[in-house]
Scaffold this active site. Sequence first.
Site, PDB file in Angstrom:
ATOM      1  N   ALA A   8       9.637   0.825  13.374  1.00  0.00           N
ATOM      2  CA  ALA A   8       8.310   0.902  12.767  1.00  0.00           C
ATOM      3  C   ALA A   8       8.435   0.469  11.313  1.00  0.00           C
ATOM      4  O   ALA A   8       9.521   0.540  10.724  1.00  0.00           O
ATOM      5  CB  ALA A   8       7.794   2.338  12.862  1.00  0.00           C
ATOM      6  N   GLY A  26      11.225   2.296  16.475  1.00  0.00           N
ATOM      7  CA  GLY A  26      10.048   1.899  17.242  1.00  0.00           C
ATOM      8  C   GLY A  26      10.280   0.621  18.046  1.00  0.00           C
ATOM      9  O   GLY A  26       9.645   0.422  19.086  1.00  0.00           O
ATOM     10  N   GLU A  67      11.904   1.809  21.064  1.00  0.00           N
ATOM     11  CA  GLU A  67      10.873   2.486  21.873  1.00  0.00           C
ATOM     12  C   GLU A  67       9.975   1.472  22.579  1.00  0.00           C
ATOM     13  O   GLU A  67       9.585   1.674  23.733  1.00  0.00           O
ATOM     14  CB  GLU A  67      10.051   3.432  20.986  1.00  0.00           C
ATOM     15  CG  GLU A  67      10.853   4.689  20.645  1.00  0.00           C
ATOM     16  CD  GLU A  67      10.294   5.491  19.493  1.00  0.00           C
ATOM     17  OE1 GLU A  67       9.816   4.877  18.513  1.00  0.00           O
ATOM     18  OE2 GLU A  67      10.358   6.736  19.558  1.00  0.00           O
ATOM     19  N   GLU A  99      16.155   6.747  12.778  1.00  0.00           N
ATOM     20  CA  GLU A  99      15.162   7.560  12.060  1.00  0.00           C
ATOM     21  C   GLU A  99      15.788   8.742  11.322  1.00  0.00           C
ATOM     22  O   GLU A  99      15.336   9.144  10.259  1.00  0.00           O
ATOM     23  CB  GLU A  99      14.104   8.108  13.042  1.00  0.00           C
ATOM     24  CG  GLU A  99      13.109   7.082  13.528  1.00  0.00           C
ATOM     25  CD  GLU A  99      13.566   6.372  14.788  1.00  0.00           C
ATOM     26  OE1 GLU A  99      14.770   6.387  15.094  1.00  0.00           O
ATOM     27  OE2 GLU A  99      12.692   5.790  15.473  1.00  0.00           O
TER      28      GLU A  99
HETATM   29  N1  CAA Z   1      10.471  -1.534   8.088  1.00  0.00           N
HETATM   30  C1  CAA Z   1      10.166  -2.348   7.055  1.00  0.00           C
HETATM   31  N2  CAA Z   1      10.948  -3.357   6.625  1.00  0.00           N
HETATM   32  C2  CAA Z   1      12.085  -3.556   7.277  1.00  0.00           C
HETATM   33  C3  CAA Z   1      12.492  -2.765   8.380  1.00  0.00           C
HETATM   34  C4  CAA Z   1      11.615  -1.712   8.791  1.00  0.00           C
HETATM   35  N3  CAA Z   1      11.884  -0.921   9.832  1.00  0.00           N
HETATM   36  N4  CAA Z   1      13.686  -3.206   8.824  1.00  0.00           N
HETATM   37  C5  CAA Z   1      14.020  -4.252   8.033  1.00  0.00           C
HETATM   38  N5  CAA Z   1      13.063  -4.478   7.102  1.00  0.00           N
HETATM   39  C6  CAA Z   1      13.044  -5.501   6.056  1.00  0.00           C
HETATM   40  C7  CAA Z   1      13.986  -5.171   4.928  1.00  0.00           C
HETATM   41  O1  CAA Z   1      13.372  -4.290   4.014  1.00  0.00           O
HETATM   42  C8  CAA Z   1      14.229  -6.557   4.345  1.00  0.00           C
HETATM   43  O2  CAA Z   1      13.115  -6.909   3.567  1.00  0.00           O
HETATM   44  P1  CAA Z   1      13.347  -7.649   2.123  1.00  0.00           P
HETATM   45  O3  CAA Z   1      14.011  -8.962   2.484  1.00  0.00           O
HETATM   46  O4  CAA Z   1      11.957  -7.810   1.599  1.00  0.00           O
HETATM   47  O5  CAA Z   1      14.233  -6.773   1.336  1.00  0.00           O
HETATM   48  C9  CAA Z   1      14.219  -7.442   5.581  1.00  0.00           C
HETATM   49  O6  CAA Z   1      13.551  -6.716   6.590  1.00  0.00           O
HETATM   50  C10 CAA Z   1      15.627  -7.774   6.061  1.00  0.00           C
HETATM   51  O7  CAA Z   1      16.312  -6.547   6.244  1.00  0.00           O
HETATM   52  P2  CAA Z   1      17.760  -6.259   5.606  1.00  0.00           P
HETATM   53  O8  CAA Z   1      17.929  -7.030   4.347  1.00  0.00           O
HETATM   54  O9  CAA Z   1      17.925  -4.782   5.539  1.00  0.00           O
HETATM   55  O10 CAA Z   1      18.681  -6.903   6.747  1.00  0.00           O
HETATM   56  P3  CAA Z   1      20.152  -6.502   7.145  1.00  0.00           P
HETATM   57  O11 CAA Z   1      20.601  -7.540   8.098  1.00  0.00           O
HETATM   58  O12 CAA Z   1      20.994  -6.227   5.955  1.00  0.00           O
HETATM   59  O13 CAA Z   1      20.017  -5.085   7.920  1.00  0.00           O
HETATM   60  C11 CAA Z   1      19.019  -3.574   9.501  1.00  0.00           C
HETATM   61  C12 CAA Z   1      19.332  -5.034   9.143  1.00  0.00           C
HETATM   62  C13 CAA Z   1      20.318  -2.804   9.773  1.00  0.00           C
HETATM   63  C14 CAA Z   1      18.157  -3.584  10.767  1.00  0.00           C
HETATM   64  C15 CAA Z   1      18.260  -2.902   8.338  1.00  0.00           C
HETATM   65  O14 CAA Z   1      17.174  -3.749   7.944  1.00  0.00           O
HETATM   66  C16 CAA Z   1      17.698  -1.562   8.664  1.00  0.00           C
HETATM   67  O15 CAA Z   1      18.426  -0.585   8.692  1.00  0.00           O
HETATM   68  N6  CAA Z   1      16.355  -1.476   8.873  1.00  0.00           N
HETATM   69  C17 CAA Z   1      15.662  -0.242   9.129  1.00  0.00           C
HETATM   70  C18 CAA Z   1      15.888   0.264  10.544  1.00  0.00           C
HETATM   71  C19 CAA Z   1      15.204   1.587  10.768  1.00  0.00           C
HETATM   72  O16 CAA Z   1      15.438   2.558  10.074  1.00  0.00           O
HETATM   73  N7  CAA Z   1      14.298   1.627  11.774  1.00  0.00           N
HETATM   74  C20 CAA Z   1      13.572   2.829  12.146  1.00  0.00           C
HETATM   75  C21 CAA Z   1      12.221   2.850  11.476  1.00  0.00           C
HETATM   76  S1  CAA Z   1      11.358   4.393  11.684  1.00  0.00           S
HETATM   77  C22 CAA Z   1      10.671   4.318  13.240  1.00  0.00           C
HETATM   78  O17 CAA Z   1      10.839   3.357  13.967  1.00  0.00           O
HETATM   79  C23 CAA Z   1       9.843   5.517  13.619  1.00  0.00           C
HETATM   80  C24 CAA Z   1       9.369   5.585  15.019  1.00  0.00           C
HETATM   81  O18 CAA Z   1      10.056   6.021  15.929  1.00  0.00           O
HETATM   82  C25 CAA Z   1       7.995   5.216  15.369  1.00  0.00           C
END
Ligand code: CAA
Length: 258
Positions: free
Chosen positions: A66, A109, A112, A132
């Site tokens: 998400a 998400g 999911e 998460e």
């Molecule tokens: N939300 C918003 N932006 C996100 C994102 C997310 N879930 N995942 C990645 N991005 C964005 C990053 O902020 C980054 O943006 P910028 O270039 O503007 O900085 C861009 O995508 C590229 O990401 P990274 O630079 O972090 O890429 P990476 O290759 O170094 O890492 C990754 C990849 C490991 C997937 C890392 O991006 C990450 O950990 N992302 C978050 C994953 C996460 O926590 N997901 C769960 C969300 S909560 C949820 O989903 C709740 C639910 O159950 C409904």
Amino acid sequence: MSDYEHINVWTEGKVGVIQLNRPESLNALNRKMIEEIVTQLEEFESKSDIRVSVIRGNEKTFAAGADIDEMLGESPLSFELANPFAVWDRLMAIQKPVLASVTGYALGGGFELALHCDVIIAAEDAKFGFPEVNLGVMPGAGGTQFLTRIIGKRKALEWIWFGDHKSAVEAEQLGIVNRTVAPEIIFEETMRFAAKLAEQPPISLRLIKEAVNKAEDVPLREGLTLERKNFYLAFDSKDQKEGMRAFVEKRRPSFKGE
Ligand code: CAA
């Protein structure tokens, strides 16, 4: 096709394809995007010439969860008023087969979304997980329920507590992924699977999906009752006549979804 901001949509024969398209944020699912995905699935659902849907990302990723930026300022009350998970209930009501074609990250998400699909085909470099916990929250779109039903309580708890990523091969071993293929051929393989499924009798597919989903939900006796009802219903279709007649006449059946 409708004018969407975050997805691309096209059809190939009897298969409808939805491509997640927010590459700048690794296809993070904001509310508009999940609304667009489900609206388009409903659109495919209403078209008799589309029999199977595919949800896919790009070569690099499926969906990294998400949209965290969007969730930053949320409160229990803002969630309660907006009811952002209602759209996921609509996703669960889709009766035609939905396939997920997973490349790169399927996290939070995004995982999911894949788990809501009926079949998951993954590229060898795909990564699955629920990070998460590392954000101080937990899965909210069915992750704890779907995963536990597939892999059991202890493995689900360990995985979600630590928020690790698991490879496609591990996910396949755990029964989450149907098949793992080389990244170069994932979309081709998914479309091959989808096209083959689209030749199966649509009414049977729908009745089978309802009965199999019920198996996870209700006591055995209730599930058996629904299975029997759906079995009877299948005999009201022209496809049943065609399928059985084709067998007797030793030819391939042609199913019309009637
Ligand atoms: N939300 C918003 N932006 C996100 C994102 C997310 N879930 N995942 C990645 N991005 C964005 C990053 O902020 C980054 O943006 P910028 O270039 O503007 O900085 C861009 O995508 C590229 O990401 P990274 O630079 O972090 O890429 P990476 O290759 O170094 O890492 C990754 C990849 C490991 C997937 C890392 O991006 C990450 O950990 N992302 C978050 C994953 C996460 O926590 N997901 C769960 C969300 S909560 C949820 O989903 C709740 C639910 O159950 C409904």
